[in-house]
Scaffold this active site. Structure first.
Site: not given
Ligand code: EPU
Length: 338
Positions: A164, A238, A334
């Protein structure tokens, strides 16, 4: 060059935060950028470059000159044996661009479907989702230097992509305007299905070798199920980056919270799911004023309607404090906070 004064930025940021730009200039071609550079007053003024407004948090009126990037156009630059090279103007909406490349038969961006924002903003924060980052499909970009007015071409190495992050968030912030971005879409196309939720779709449907359109549809469905649609609920995706810690620090947290969601990285460090950390601190669905933590995903803050930037920042700080208090981890925002 069209110069506008006292422009409300509320329609131009997906968080729908109220703020006014003292002066705003719409950039519809490179000539507009050069006109700004050569302008007796604006040439030396500090500047803020606005794309789709999907990665900014406006906490006050914007004094720097706002350059709103609206350059359009998309085309196939070259069909190479091992790749399609495709180019788009920086002001093209990213989700439409992804859908268009697929419809043309040039797959490769499907994992990045539905990410709000513009083509020009995509390299700034090296957007990424479901196992693909922009840098994996990047060829080069053209940017106009705001000191000299010259158009320069930057390669991936020059963009210094990180998680990012890029040179446009650091040394080049406010110093150059990205006007066109070129993508390298590999031939033959290969799906990227390593992300746990895509693996789950493969298992559920029994489709082991999905088409690019199928992957696109899955990614859209996954996003729609857990992320708010900025057209209906104002947000910037995010709100925090996923923190990276040492294996030692991670083991320490696992000792206390065995269920923490974490991903080992090739360099021996460990990435933690910030959404999990925030949810574990009890923030899901909580609000400060009209700013809330999204109830389906704790990493996303939303504007319930009428929130101020100050409320968003107060909520973000409260979250940072409680995550630090419980886990000893400092969450880093972010989006760019202005
Ligand atoms: N989780 C929880 N509770 C929550 C949210 C998430 O327990 O309320 C845990 C779950 O286990 C889930 C894990 O966190 O499986 C990861 O969540 P997710 O797959 O949604 O991915 P993320 O790490 O939260 C990142 C990116 C997103 C991108 C997704 C999918 C960042 C800051 N964010 O989110 O990007 O869509 O992976 O690849 O790296 C963005 O940058 O704005 C964005 C949405």
């Amino acid at each position: 060059m069209q110069i506008e004064a006292a422009v409300s930025l509320q329609p131009y940021n997906t968080f729908a935060l109220p703020a006014v730009a003292r002066t705003l200039i719409r950039i519809t071609g490179e000539a507009d950028v050069r006109a700004v550079v050569n302008h007796p007053k604006f040439g030396t003024a500090s500047k803020f470059i606005l794309g789709g407004g999907s990665n900014i948090v406006l906490t006050r009126d914007v004094q720097p000159l706002v350059l709103k990037v609206e350059l359009k156009g998309r085309r196939l630059v070259e069909e190479q044996p091992r790749a399609y090279i495709v180019e788009a103007g920086a002001g093209e909406p990213w989700p439409e661009f992804v859908a268009w490349t697929l419809a043309q038969g040039w797959p490769g961006l499907e994992n990045l479907a539905l990410i709000p924002g513009t083509v020009g903003a995509a390299p700034v924060q090296n957007i990424g989702a479901y196992g693909v980052e922009l840098q994996d499909r990047f060829e080069s970009l053209d940017a106009v230097d705001l000191m000299t007015g010259r158009t320069v071409t930057l390669t991936a190495a020059m963009c210094r992509f990180g998680y990012r992050n890029s040179v446009f968030k650091g040394a080049l912030a406010g110093k150059s305007v990205i006007v066109r971005v070129r993508f390298r879409l590999p031939r033959p196309w290969r799906s990227v299905l390593g992300y746990v939720e895509l693996e789950r779709r493969v298992a559920q449907t029994g489709i082991a070798a999905p088409s690019a359109q199928q992957v696109f549809d899955w990614v859209c469905a996954i996003r729609r199920a857990k992320l708010p649609d900025p057209a209906r609920v104002a947000n910037v995706g995010s709100f925090f980056k996923n923190p990276v810690v040492s294996q030692h620090q991670c083991n320490d947290i696992i000792g206390r919270d065995p269920e923490i969601v974490h991903y080992p990285l090739p360099d021996g460090t460990v990435k933690l799911a910030a959404g999990w950390l925030i949810a574990a601190c009890g923030w899901k669905g909580k609000s400060i004023g009209r700013a809330s933590v999204y109830d389906k995903h704790a990493l996303v803050l939303v504007n319930q309607g009428g929130a101020s930037g100050a409320e968003v920042v107060t909520l973000a700080r409260a979250i940072q404090e409680s995550v630090y208090g419980r886990f000893g981890i400092r969450l880093e925002p972010e989006p760019v906070v202005l």
